[in-house]
Design a protein around this motif. Structure first.
Motif, PDB file in Angstrom:
ATOM      1  N   ASP A 136       0.787  -1.233   0.000  1.00  0.00           N
ATOM      2  CA  ASP A 136       0.000   0.000   0.000  1.00  0.00           C
ATOM      3  C   ASP A 136       0.819   1.283   0.000  1.00  0.00           C
ATOM      4  OD1 ASP A 136       1.037  -0.079   2.546  1.00  0.00           O
ATOM      5  OD2 ASP A 136      -0.902  -0.032   3.579  1.00  0.00           O
ATOM      6  N   ALA A 137       2.161   1.170  -0.110  1.00  0.00           N
ATOM      7  CA  ALA A 137       2.973   2.382  -0.048  1.00  0.00           C
ATOM      8  C   ALA A 137       4.345   2.154  -0.662  1.00  0.00           C
ATOM      9  CB  ALA A 137       3.125   2.853   1.399  1.00  0.00           C
ATOM     10  N   ARG A 150       7.077   9.033   2.036  1.00  0.00           N
ATOM     11  CA  ARG A 150       6.107   7.969   1.756  1.00  0.00           C
ATOM     12  C   ARG A 150       5.082   8.451   0.743  1.00  0.00           C
ATOM     13  NH1 ARG A 150       0.924   6.153   3.310  1.00  0.00           N
ATOM     14  NH2 ARG A 150       0.759   3.916   3.766  1.00  0.00           N
ATOM     15  N   GLU A 152       1.372   6.852  -0.947  1.00  0.00           N
ATOM     16  CA  GLU A 152       0.405   5.761  -0.948  1.00  0.00           C
ATOM     17  C   GLU A 152       0.341   5.126  -2.333  1.00  0.00           C
ATOM     18  OE1 GLU A 152      -4.292   4.932   0.239  1.00  0.00           O
ATOM     19  OE2 GLU A 152      -3.364   6.906   0.577  1.00  0.00           O
ATOM     20  N   ALA A 154      -1.881   2.425  -4.760  1.00  0.00           N
ATOM     21  CA  ALA A 154      -3.135   1.689  -4.955  1.00  0.00           C
ATOM     22  C   ALA A 154      -3.165   1.154  -6.378  1.00  0.00           C
ATOM     23  CB  ALA A 154      -4.330   2.602  -4.674  1.00  0.00           C
ATOM     24  N   TRP A 164       7.582  11.309   6.058  1.00  0.00           N
ATOM     25  CA  TRP A 164       7.007  10.274   6.919  1.00  0.00           C
ATOM     26  C   TRP A 164       7.801  10.093   8.206  1.00  0.00           C
ATOM     27  CZ3 TRP A 164       2.312   8.717   6.690  1.00  0.00           C
ATOM     28  CH2 TRP A 164       1.907   7.560   7.377  1.00  0.00           C
TER      29      TRP A 164
END
Length: 315
Positions: A136-137, A150, A152, A154, A164
């Motif tokens: 997811d990252a 970081r 995200e 998807a 982050w």
């Protein structure tokens, strides 16, 4: 990417259409030619499950592509395209997208398997060096700012880069953050810090990606202030450099065993070393062997061909 002496830049062009496929029964070469163009300076490497190999150029941002059964890689993403004038770490996500850390451009580039640019995410003022991708990252080391960024990840998109884990989250100021790997559960990163360049200033950090805190991994039997890292269960591999005892530098891969909490590491083996003329950077696994990128970043007179070779004496 970290140089001991100096770096240089050059240019590469062209675009490949498909990954070459091996003939039945074809054996894997021990040496791959990334480029025969002067000044290419390869840096990052990723090997896909289907054998596709991607290698970046820190000189001009080109990305080369080939196959583990083919001795020659070909230009895939032209240097300078999409604002990608530098390229360091490269990884593939589970959707087959190619993620490239753009070093001092401060940009993360996301490309489709066919090379189309899908996203360009910028971290202002950062030197994006290496990256690790989870479900997811994507996490990226910042060698300039001393922290982690970081974005995200998807199915259809990659989000903006956000700070982050800042440098202030580390118990001591990082010197030069470089290689990064993340545990299978996506909760812990191991981050190599090459320090100030003085022997003994290297560290390996354990970063809690949920709590956004960092602590020192206690390393015994050797050093893991590495350029590229590779995590395989409880086995951690790192490309390290160290004085050769004769006024120069040697490069090798150290293998360490980690405890269950990833808080201690014990170096148990080392590959045969190579010299400053090749200056290996990052590492990847292909089946039962290890491959490293011969960057020549610190060579007195870098010269083609620029290659990827098997790591000698270690699996």
């Amino acid at each position: 990417m970290k140089t001991i002496v100096t770096t240089a830049v050059a240019a590469v062009t062209a675009l490949a259409a498909i990954v070459p496929q091996p003939a039945p029964g074809q054996r894997r070469p021990g040496t791959y030619v990334v480029s025969r163009d002067p000044g290419t300076r390869p840096e990052g490497i990723a090997v896909a499950r289907d054998g596709a190999m991607y290698v970046t150029s820190v000189s001009d941002g080109a990305v080369y592509r080939g196959h583990v059964h083919d001795r020659e890689l070909r230009p895939f993403l032209p240097g300078g395209a999409d604002g990608r004038t530098r390229a360091a770490g490269v990884r593939l996500d589970r959707h087959g997208r190619i993620l490239v850390a753009g070093w001092d451009t401060g940009a993360l580039f996301v490309h489709a398997p066919d090379g189309r640019l899908l996203a360009r995410r910028v971290a202002a003022g950062a030197a994006l060096n290496d990256l690790a991708v989870t479900d997811d990252a994507v996490y990226v080391t910042d060698s300039a700012g001393g922290g982690l960024w970081r974005a995200e990840v998807a199915d259809g998109w990659v989000g903006d880069l956000v700070p982050w884990v800042p440098a202030t989250a580390f118990p001591a100021a990082p010197g030069f953050l470089n290689g990064i790997v993340v545990t299978d559960d996506g909760r812990v990163a191991l981050v190599a810090d090459q320090g100030t360049g003085e022997p003994g200033s290297e560290r390996l950090w354990r970063v809690d990606l949920v709590g956004r805190t960092a602590s020192v991994v206690e390393v015994a039997g050797g050093q893991l202030g590495a350029d590229g890292l590779l995590l395989d269960g409880d086995r951690l591999y790192g490309v390290v450099n160290f004085p050769d005892g004769a006024g120069g530098w040697s490069f090798a891969v150290n293998l360490a065993l980690l405890d269950a909490g990833r808080r201690t590491a014990r170096v148990v083996a080392q590959s045969r070393p190579t010299g400053l003329d090749q200056s290996p950077t990052t590492i990847a696994r292909d089946a039962g062997r290890l491959l490293w990128v011969n960057s020549q970043l610190n060579a007195t007179a870098p010269a083609p061909p620029f290659t990827v070779t098997e790591v000698p004496g270690l699996r």
